[in-house]
Design a protein around this motif. Structure first.
Motif, PDB file in Angstrom:
ATOM      1  N   ALA A   1      -6.794  13.484  14.599  1.00 15.89           N
ATOM      2  CA  ALA A   1      -7.336  14.154  15.784  1.00 15.89           C
ATOM      3  C   ALA A   1      -6.739  13.577  17.059  1.00 15.89           C
ATOM      4  CB  ALA A   1      -8.859  14.022  15.798  1.00 15.89           C
ATOM      5  N   LEU A   2      -6.601  12.260  17.117  1.00 13.30           N
ATOM      6  CA  LEU A   2      -6.050  11.606  18.304  1.00 13.30           C
ATOM      7  C   LEU A   2      -4.594  12.005  18.530  1.00 13.30           C
ATOM      8  CD1 LEU A   2      -6.313   9.565  20.596  1.00 13.30           C
ATOM      9  CD2 LEU A   2      -5.706   7.761  18.973  1.00 13.30           C
ATOM     10  N   VAL A   3      -3.795  11.940  17.474  1.00 13.22           N
ATOM     11  CA  VAL A   3      -2.381  12.298  17.599  1.00 13.22           C
ATOM     12  C   VAL A   3      -2.231  13.776  17.949  1.00 13.22           C
ATOM     13  CG1 VAL A   3      -0.173  12.433  16.369  1.00 13.22           C
ATOM     14  CG2 VAL A   3      -1.663  10.456  16.025  1.00 13.22           C
TER      15      VAL A   3
ATOM     16  N   ALA B   1      -0.796  11.686   9.945  1.00 15.12           N
ATOM     17  CA  ALA B   1      -0.887  12.475  11.173  1.00 15.12           C
ATOM     18  C   ALA B   1       0.479  13.017  11.578  1.00 15.12           C
ATOM     19  CB  ALA B   1      -1.476  11.621  12.295  1.00 15.12           C
TER      20      ALA B   1
ATOM     21  N   ALA C   1      -9.656  10.677  12.098  1.00 13.13           N
ATOM     22  CA  ALA C   1      -9.743  10.310  13.514  1.00 13.13           C
ATOM     23  C   ALA C   1      -8.351  10.092  14.096  1.00 13.13           C
ATOM     24  CB  ALA C   1     -10.589   9.049  13.669  1.00 13.13           C
ATOM     25  N   ILE C   2      -7.481   9.453  13.338  1.00 10.39           N
ATOM     26  CA  ILE C   2      -6.108   9.245  13.797  1.00 10.39           C
ATOM     27  C   ILE C   2      -5.392  10.582  13.939  1.00 10.39           C
ATOM     28  CG2 ILE C   2      -3.864   8.271  13.154  1.00 10.39           C
ATOM     29  CD1 ILE C   2      -5.413   5.965  11.819  1.00 10.39           C
TER      30      ILE C   2
ATOM     31  N   VAL D   1      -4.299  15.618  19.690  1.00  5.57           N
ATOM     32  CA  VAL D   1      -4.615  15.782  21.114  1.00  5.57           C
ATOM     33  C   VAL D   1      -3.439  15.338  21.973  1.00  5.57           C
ATOM     34  CG1 VAL D   1      -6.058  14.924  22.995  1.00  5.57           C
ATOM     35  CG2 VAL D   1      -7.104  15.605  20.830  1.00  5.57           C
ATOM     36  N   VAL D   2      -2.834  14.211  21.640  1.00  5.48           N
ATOM     37  CA  VAL D   2      -1.691  13.694  22.406  1.00  5.48           C
ATOM     38  C   VAL D   2      -0.523  14.674  22.362  1.00  5.48           C
ATOM     39  CG1 VAL D   2       0.047  11.858  22.512  1.00  5.48           C
ATOM     40  CG2 VAL D   2      -2.368  11.284  22.119  1.00  5.48           C
ATOM     41  N   GLN D   3      -0.302  15.286  21.188  1.00  5.00           N
ATOM     42  CA  GLN D   3       0.810  16.220  21.035  1.00  5.00           C
ATOM     43  C   GLN D   3       0.455  17.646  21.441  1.00  5.00           C
ATOM     44  OE1 GLN D   3       2.500  16.003  17.080  1.00  5.00           O
ATOM     45  NE2 GLN D   3       3.135  13.871  17.324  1.00  5.00           N
TER      46      GLN D   3
END
Length: 374
Positions: free
Chosen positions: A34-36, A365, A31-32, A38-40
């Motif tokens: 995937a989040l990072v 990540a 999950a971390i 998306v941000v990048q």
């Protein structure tokens, strides 16, 4: 998780808490990621199956051995550096299921990760009790480079085979142990540590007068996978040392730790000596943990295997950044902290494990989404 719920899970299967705990920390890591990602603005899933070593395994699965590339400095990288079990499984799965070899590699890696966590739990429970076994599996899932456990790499497959091989030795099933060791030898060169663990344990039994024919068969089986692949490369290339020459061309030759010493020394004398001090501290921590394993009096095969993986990971001239990943299969190193954490109460234990999982996920990540290989 309430005590009745935990008791119910244990009623389903003794390994359930370990596998669910492992799944929880790995899902948090993903999950971390995937989040990072998306941000990048990057494709996190592609990093799991379509980069670095994963590409080489898929190429072997699709076309067999025979590919090599020449780098600008003239060195030749051959796919013979990669052991055959993972690409063989990728090809087999892709022919049975409607998936590509790359996707098959991910499926194999994820299934093997849970098989490894189960085997690690089994060994830990055998050595230090069920609570420590559960925590051992969970700690393996929050190892700094645990993100590799979700990649189409060989670490999870190798660790699963190694863990269950060691468990077979601990339960005196030597033929099973030898067969699993042979399979591990078709997966990674570090299977030499597992071969040594079985061989040294059997040798001690000889001196104690406890050698049986099953033990002897297991010891004979143990090195066949590793030796078989080395012989295959030798015959294919027409040189008895061909495998080692291939590895040397990749920069993975055995130099006794010279490259590691130079790397650390270069940082100590370079513009950022604090980095060198940090590397020395990290190595000191590693050696201290090894000492704790010795002090803990781990069973001989478990201890030899763990130390063997560490030694193999440090005496090669490989890229320094890959060394934590190479050490990751040495799960016995996590037994001392697992036993220590097992003494904590739940209200303290859960936040500690949660913090480790978040730290592992963040590190994974940013490492996985970076430019260099893990």
């Amino acid at each position: 998780m309430s005590q009745p719920h935990t008791a119910h899970l244990r009623g389903l299967h003794p390994a359930a808490p370990a596998l669910l705990g492992y799944a929880a920390v790995r899902l948090l890591g993903m999950a971390i990621l995937a989040l990072v990602a998306v941000v990048q603005g990057k494709d996190g899933l592609h990093r799991l199956s379509g980069r670095w070593d994963s590409v080489w395994y898929v190429r072997i699965a699709e076309n067999g051995y025979g590919y090599e590339t020449t780098l600008p400095d003239g060195s030749v990288h051959s796919d013979l550096a990669f052991f055959p079990l993972l690409p063989a499984l990728e090809r087999g799965v892709s022919e049975v299921l409607p998936v590509s070899p790359a996707t098959a590699g991910l499926v194999i890696g994820w299934v093997a990760a849970f098989a490894a966590a189960w085997g690690i739990y089994a060994v830990g429970t055998r050595v230090a009790g069920q609570r420590a076994g559960v925590l051992l599996a969970v700690l393996w899932g929050v190892y700094p480079t645990a993100f590799v456990q979700s990649m189409a790499y060989t670490e999870t497959l190798f660790t699963a085979l190694a863990a269950w091989s060691l468990y077979a030795v601990l339960t005196d099933r030597w033929i099973v142990a030898g067969a699993l060791c042979a399979a591990a030898g078709l997966t990674r060169p570090s299977a030499a540590a597992l071969v040594a663990a079985l061989g040294i344990t059997a040798l001690v039994r000889v001196f104690r007068g406890g050698l049986t024919w099953r033990t002897a068969v297991g010891v004979v089986l143990a090195p066949l996978g590793w030796l078989g692949y080395v012989i295959f490369v030798a015959v294919r290339q027409g040189s008895p040392t061909a495998y080692f020459e291939v590895q040397a061309a990749w920069g993975n030759n055995i130099d006794g730790g010279v490259a590691l010493a130079r790397f650390v020394g270069g940082h100590l004398t370079g513009p950022n000596p604090l980095a060198g001090i940090g590397l020395i501290a990290a190595l000191g921590l590693l050696f201290w943990v090894v000492w704790l394993c010795v002090k803990q009096r781990q069973p001989l095969p478990v201890l030899v295997y763990g130390i063997g993986i560490v030694v193999i990971s440090l005496i090669g001239a490989a890229y320094f950044g890959s060394r934590p990943r190479l050490i990751m299969p040495a799960f016995p190193l996590l037994l001392p902290p697992a036993v220590a954490l097992a003494r904590l109460r739940r209200r303290t234990l859960v936040p500690v494990v949660g913090l480790l999982a978040v730290a592992s996920g963040v590190y994974g990540a940013f490492t996985l989404l970076g430019s260099g290989p893990p």
